[in-house]
Design a protein around this motif. Structure first.
Motif, PDB file in Angstrom:
ATOM      1  N   GLU A   1       0.857  -1.187   0.000  1.00  0.00           N
ATOM      2  CA  GLU A   1       0.000   0.000   0.000  1.00  0.00           C
ATOM      3  C   GLU A   1       0.895   1.239   0.000  1.00  0.00           C
ATOM      4  O   GLU A   1       1.841   1.303   0.794  1.00  0.00           O
TER       5      GLU A   1
ATOM      6  N   ARG B   1       0.507   3.951   1.317  1.00  0.00           N
ATOM      7  CA  ARG B   1       0.548   4.576   2.638  1.00  0.00           C
ATOM      8  C   ARG B   1       1.832   4.230   3.399  1.00  0.00           C
ATOM      9  O   ARG B   1       2.493   5.101   3.984  1.00  0.00           O
ATOM     10  N   TRP B   2       2.209   2.941   3.413  1.00  0.00           N
ATOM     11  CA  TRP B   2       3.328   2.520   4.281  1.00  0.00           C
ATOM     12  C   TRP B   2       4.675   2.741   3.610  1.00  0.00           C
ATOM     13  O   TRP B   2       5.697   2.887   4.286  1.00  0.00           O
TER      14      TRP B   2
ATOM     15  N   ASP C   1       0.836   4.352  14.704  1.00  0.00           N
ATOM     16  CA  ASP C   1      -0.403   4.508  13.905  1.00  0.00           C
ATOM     17  C   ASP C   1      -1.494   3.510  14.313  1.00  0.00           C
ATOM     18  O   ASP C   1      -2.634   3.898  14.518  1.00  0.00           O
ATOM     19  N   ARG C   2      -1.168   2.223  14.368  1.00  0.00           N
ATOM     20  CA  ARG C   2      -2.151   1.227  14.814  1.00  0.00           C
ATOM     21  C   ARG C   2      -1.770   0.756  16.216  1.00  0.00           C
ATOM     22  O   ARG C   2      -0.579   0.523  16.472  1.00  0.00           O
TER      23      ARG C   2
ATOM     24  N   ASP D   1      -7.615  -4.524  12.689  1.00  0.00           N
ATOM     25  CA  ASP D   1      -6.983  -3.216  12.908  1.00  0.00           C
ATOM     26  C   ASP D   1      -7.895  -2.370  13.792  1.00  0.00           C
ATOM     27  O   ASP D   1      -9.000  -1.998  13.378  1.00  0.00           O
TER      28      ASP D   1
ATOM     29  N   ASN E   1      -7.847   0.633  14.385  1.00  0.00           N
ATOM     30  CA  ASN E   1      -8.214   1.894  13.740  1.00  0.00           C
ATOM     31  C   ASN E   1      -9.521   1.778  12.956  1.00  0.00           C
ATOM     32  O   ASN E   1     -10.269   2.751  12.843  1.00  0.00           O
TER      33      ASN E   1
ATOM     34  N   PHE F   1     -12.232   4.664  13.126  1.00  0.00           N
ATOM     35  CA  PHE F   1     -12.720   5.404  11.947  1.00  0.00           C
ATOM     36  C   PHE F   1     -14.237   5.252  11.839  1.00  0.00           C
ATOM     37  O   PHE F   1     -14.961   6.221  11.601  1.00  0.00           O
TER      38      PHE F   1
ATOM     39  N   TRP G   1      -8.834  -3.896   4.170  1.00  0.00           N
ATOM     40  CA  TRP G   1      -7.812  -2.950   3.671  1.00  0.00           C
ATOM     41  C   TRP G   1      -7.235  -3.417   2.323  1.00  0.00           C
ATOM     42  O   TRP G   1      -6.140  -3.001   1.947  1.00  0.00           O
TER      43      TRP G   1
ATOM     44  N   ASN H   1     -10.399   4.255   3.304  1.00  0.00           N
ATOM     45  CA  ASN H   1      -9.083   4.858   3.000  1.00  0.00           C
ATOM     46  C   ASN H   1      -8.926   5.011   1.486  1.00  0.00           C
ATOM     47  O   ASN H   1      -9.815   4.617   0.710  1.00  0.00           O
TER      48      ASN H   1
ATOM     49  N   GLN I   1      -8.826   8.443   2.871  1.00  0.00           N
ATOM     50  CA  GLN I   1      -7.858   9.029   3.798  1.00  0.00           C
ATOM     51  C   GLN I   1      -6.476   8.604   3.380  1.00  0.00           C
ATOM     52  O   GLN I   1      -6.315   7.569   2.724  1.00  0.00           O
ATOM     53  N   ASP I   2      -5.501   9.383   3.715  1.00  0.00           N
ATOM     54  CA  ASP I   2      -4.053   9.150   3.549  1.00  0.00           C
ATOM     55  C   ASP I   2      -3.391  10.097   2.561  1.00  0.00           C
ATOM     56  O   ASP I   2      -2.168  10.171   2.525  1.00  0.00           O
TER      57      ASP I   2
ATOM     58  N   LYS J   1      -3.353  12.963   6.617  1.00  0.00           N
ATOM     59  CA  LYS J   1      -2.718  12.676   7.897  1.00  0.00           C
ATOM     60  C   LYS J   1      -1.227  12.892   7.617  1.00  0.00           C
ATOM     61  O   LYS J   1      -0.605  12.066   6.958  1.00  0.00           O
TER      62      LYS J   1
END
Ligand code: BGC
Length: 377
Positions: free
Chosen positions: A52, A54-55, A128-129, A176, A178, A182, A232, A262, A287-288, A308
């Motif tokens: 992803e 994001r990471w 984060d998580r 997760d 989160n 969310f 996810w 996300n 998001q992200d 974020k």
């Protein structure tokens, strides 16, 4: 108004980062977090997956923050697998890290690795998580995830007019923590607008059964998430959206509103809804501020994202690690209960981004370079 807060965030971040970097500046007699080749890493980082954007972003920004100033840090990826994650943690422990920064693939499964780290005298920062069901997490570096969900819900509410607007709900992975935060934030804003008839839920019988409840228990959230989870994953999101659209009648479509948890899943779900001829328009969250989603927003294919600022999270994580290395305690404004203990934290603020502010929030703030996008407003 927005520019002021964005400038404030940028300045605060720079101040934190420069404080952090000067705090861990190399001293002749100390290794601090500097690890010249051959010597031990004092801080190890474990991230969930390279699959992803994001990471990858977190990895890049960790490397930017540390290596530019002459520091080395080891970052390992778990590739969506808790067993790999545990092996990664054990490898870092064997290398003698003093602080472990870990973003768990599965919050509960990560407890065993964290317990091992604690037993080895290593400070653990959940990144984060939240790692669940263990008292051995020393600090939690996070964004305000309930605020992320509330921003997504608010965006849908602000775009809806009249009654009976079709609403499709999607969530993150049940492993997760989160995903629950969310959803909790989104539900707090959406539920009154479901109760007053602005929205009609189209893809979750569990959510329909609970729609008169302003606040859900974790078990109740779990039942809804069980029906609308994307795990996810892009392909799970796409298949679920497709199944939902196949089951829906033309009257359930038209101008639709979609809570997507996300950016990655948002792009998959958006593409699936866009391909359905009975969907005349859609508003979809994310998001992200991932680069592909920023392009989707510019192109009108995704409605919003929640920025974020990972630079803030990275700076906070490094500051917390340095505090622990110096025998100090990182700043705390609240706690998050992980099922066993209240973990100290200082959550960071988030920003709603859509076409109206994408240039100011994402480009002018220096978050992504303009050259990476086509047709910027
Ligand atoms: C993170 C999100 C991310 C999601 C999927 C969540 O825990 O907070 O930023 O999109 O995981 O990786």
């Amino acid at each position: 108004m927005f520019k002021k807060s964005s400038l404030y965030i940028t300045l605060t971040m720079l101040i934190i980062l420069s404080t952090v970097l000067s705090a861990c500046a190399p001293k002749p007699t100390s290794t601090a977090t500097q690890a010249p080749s051959g010597s031990k890493f004092e801080v190890g980082i474990v991230l969930p997956t390279k699959d992803e954007p994001r990471w990858i972003q977190d990895e890049t920004r960790f490397n930017d923050a540390l290596t530019k100033a002459g520091y080395k840090v080891q970052i390992l990826f778990s590739q969506g697998n808790s067993a790999t994650e545990k092996t990664n943690v054990e490898s870092l422990l064997a290398q003698g890290v003093k602080v472990l920064i870990i973003c768990p693939q599965d919050g509960a499964a990560a407890a065993a690795a964290v317990d091992e780290a604690h037993a080895a005298g290593v400070k653990v920062i959940s990144y984060d998580r939240l790692v669940l069901n263990t008292a051995n997490v020393d600090y939690y570096v996070t964004f305000d995830s309930v605020a992320v969900g509330a921003a997504q819900g608010q965006y849908l509410v602000d775009k809806a007019t009249g009654k009976n607007n079709p609403l499709y709900l999607y969530a993150g992975a049940a492993s997760d923590n989160n995903a629950f935060l969310f959803f909790q934030g989104a539900w707090s804003v959406l539920q009154p607008k479901i109760a007053d008839g602005t929205f009609v839920i189209k893809n979750s019988s569990e959510a329909v059964g609970l729609q008169s409840k302003a606040t859900l228990t974790r078990d109740e959230e779990g039942k809804i998430i069980g029906q609308v989870t994307t795990d996810w994953k892009f392909d799970v999101a796409k298949n679920l959206a497709q199944a939902n659209l196949t089951a829906a009648t033309a009257a359930d479509k038209g101008n639709v509103f979609i809570l997507a948890p996300n950016d990655g899943t948002s792009r998959s779900i958006a593409d699936t809804f866009a391909a359905d001829k009975a969907v005349t328009s859609y508003v979809i969250t994310g998001q992200d501020a991932e680069e592909p989603s920023i392009q989707y927003i510019i192109d009108g294919k995704q409605s919003m994202t929640v920025l974020k600022d990972v630079r803030t999270l990275v700076a906070d994580a490094i500051a917390a690690a340095v505090a622990f290395l110096k025998g100090q305690t990182p700043p705390q404004t609240t706690t998050y209960n992980n099922g066993t203990a209240d973990i100290p934290a200082k959550p960071s603020v988030v920003i709603t981004v859509d076409q109206s502010n994408v240039k100011a929030a994402v480009i002018d703030s220096g978050y992504w370079p303009a050259a990476d996008f086509k047709n910027l407003p």
